[in-house]
Design a protein around this motif. Structure first.
Motif, short mmCIF file in Angstrom:
data_model
loop_
_atom_site.label_atom_id
_atom_site.label_comp_id
_atom_site.label_asym_id
_atom_site.label_seq_id
_atom_site.Cartn_x
_atom_site.Cartn_y
_atom_site.Cartn_z
N ALA A 9 0.81 -1.21 0.00
CA ALA A 9 0.00 0.00 0.00
C ALA A 9 0.85 1.27 0.00
N ASP A 10 2.11 1.17 0.44
CA ASP A 10 2.99 2.34 0.50
C ASP A 10 3.79 2.55 -0.79
N CYS A 11 3.48 1.79 -1.82
CA CYS A 11 4.26 1.83 -3.04
C CYS A 11 4.35 3.24 -3.60
N ASP A 12 5.55 3.62 -4.02
CA ASP A 12 5.83 4.90 -4.66
C ASP A 12 5.51 6.11 -3.78
N LEU A 13 5.70 5.96 -2.50
CA LEU A 13 5.49 7.09 -1.60
C LEU A 13 6.83 7.65 -1.14
N ALA A 14 6.87 8.94 -0.97
CA ALA A 14 8.01 9.59 -0.34
C ALA A 14 7.45 10.40 0.81
N PHE A 15 7.89 10.11 2.03
CA PHE A 15 7.39 10.84 3.19
C PHE A 15 8.53 11.02 4.18
N ASP A 16 8.47 12.15 4.89
CA ASP A 16 9.55 12.50 5.79
C ASP A 16 10.88 12.23 5.09
N TRP A 17 11.71 11.42 5.70
CA TRP A 17 13.00 11.06 5.10
C TRP A 17 12.95 9.60 4.69
N HIS A 18 11.95 9.22 3.91
CA HIS A 18 11.82 7.84 3.45
C HIS A 18 11.22 7.84 2.05
N LEU A 19 11.94 7.27 1.12
CA LEU A 19 11.46 7.04 -0.23
C LEU A 19 11.26 5.55 -0.38
N HIS A 20 10.09 5.14 -0.85
CA HIS A 20 9.74 3.72 -0.97
C HIS A 20 9.15 3.49 -2.35
N LEU A 21 9.80 2.63 -3.14
CA LEU A 21 9.36 2.37 -4.51
C LEU A 21 9.29 0.88 -4.77
N HIS A 22 8.35 0.48 -5.62
CA HIS A 22 8.32 -0.85 -6.20
C HIS A 22 8.39 -0.66 -7.70
N LEU A 23 9.16 -1.50 -8.37
CA LEU A 23 9.28 -1.34 -9.80
C LEU A 23 9.49 -2.69 -10.47
N PRO A 24 9.07 -2.79 -11.70
CA PRO A 24 9.32 -4.03 -12.44
C PRO A 24 10.80 -4.12 -12.79
N PRO A 25 11.29 -5.33 -13.00
CA PRO A 25 12.71 -5.52 -13.32
C PRO A 25 13.01 -5.21 -14.78
N ALA A 26 12.89 -3.94 -15.14
CA ALA A 26 13.11 -3.50 -16.52
C ALA A 26 14.21 -2.44 -16.52
N PRO A 27 15.11 -2.48 -17.51
CA PRO A 27 16.23 -1.52 -17.54
C PRO A 27 15.80 -0.06 -17.46
N GLU A 28 14.67 0.29 -18.07
CA GLU A 28 14.25 1.70 -18.06
C GLU A 28 13.86 2.18 -16.66
N GLU A 29 13.64 1.26 -15.72
CA GLU A 29 13.28 1.65 -14.36
C GLU A 29 14.46 2.24 -13.60
N VAL A 30 15.67 1.94 -14.02
CA VAL A 30 16.85 2.48 -13.34
C VAL A 30 16.83 4.00 -13.40
N SER A 31 16.47 4.58 -14.54
CA SER A 31 16.41 6.04 -14.64
C SER A 31 15.30 6.61 -13.76
N ARG A 32 14.20 5.87 -13.62
CA ARG A 32 13.12 6.31 -12.72
C ARG A 32 13.61 6.38 -11.28
N VAL A 33 14.39 5.40 -10.87
CA VAL A 33 14.94 5.40 -9.51
C VAL A 33 15.93 6.54 -9.33
N ARG A 34 16.78 6.76 -10.32
CA ARG A 34 17.73 7.89 -10.24
C ARG A 34 16.98 9.20 -10.04
N ARG A 35 15.93 9.41 -10.83
CA ARG A 35 15.14 10.65 -10.69
C ARG A 35 14.49 10.73 -9.32
#
Length: 150
Positions: A9-35
Motif C-alpha cells: 500500500a505504500d508503493c511509490d510514496l516519499a514521506f519525511d525522510w523515506h522514499l519507498h518504490l516498487h518497480l518491475p525488473p526493466a532496464p528503463e526503471e533504473v532512470s526512474r529510480v535515479r530521478r
C-alpha cells in the motif's frame, strides 16, 4: 514479461525522510529510480555531493537487481538513519553481490566495486520471502565515515 508479487500500500510514496518504490525488473526503471532519489534528496536539503553519490549507488544496486533478478518486483527504500542515508534494494535473486575488479577492456563488472568505494558501508542479507536485500549507507555530510548504522 509477467511481474509477480503485488506492491504494498505504500508503493511509490516519499514521506519525511523515506522514499519507498516498487518497480518491475526493466532496464528503463533504473532512470526512474535515479530521478526519484535525486528529487527526494533535493527536497530533503542534502548536499549536492551526497545526492550525486546516492544517485550513483542507487543506479548500481537497481541495475544489478534488474540484471540478475527474476521477473518479481524490485523494492527500493531510501531513508535517514541517524546521520546516514540507508539505501536498500530488494530483489528475488538468490545470488549475493560480489566486488570484483574488471579488466580495462571489460564493459561491465564495476558496479559493486563502485559501491564499495563510495558507500560508508554495504552488505546483503537474505529476505524472509526469498531473494535478498542489498544495502549501503552514506554519511549525510559526505564524510565517508565507515561506521555502520545501529
Amino acid at each position: 514479461m509477467s511481474v509477480r508479487n503485488l506492491a504494498c500500500a505504500d508503493c511509490d510514496l516519499a514521506f519525511d525522510w523515506h522514499l519507498h518504490l516498487h518497480l518491475p525488473p526493466a532496464p528503463e526503471e533504473v532512470s526512474r529510480v535515479r530521478r526519484g532519489v535525486h528529487t527526494a534528496l533535493s527536497s530533503w536539503g542534502c548536499p549536492s555531493h551526497v545526492i550525486d553519490d546516492s544517485v550513483l549507488l542507487a543506479s548500481e544496486l537497481v541495475g544489478n537487481a534488474v540484471k540478475y533478478g527474476t521477473d518479481a518486483l524490485i523494492t527500493v527504500n531510501l531513508l535517514q538513519v541517524g546521520d546516514r542515508l540507508l539505501l536498500e534494494v530488494t530483489d528475488a535473486s538468490c545470488a549475493r553481490p560480489a566486488v570484483r575488479r574488471a579488466d580495462p577492456e571489460d564493459e561491465q563488472g564495476r558496479g559493486m566495486y563502485l559501491v564499495q568505494a563510495i558507500a560508508a558501508a554495504w552488505g546483503s542479507r537474505w529476505d524472509s520471502c526469498g531473494g535478498k536485500t542489498t544495502w549501503c549507507t552514506l554519511a549525510l555530510d559526505g564524510s565517508g565515515d565507515t561506521t555502520p548504522p545501529r
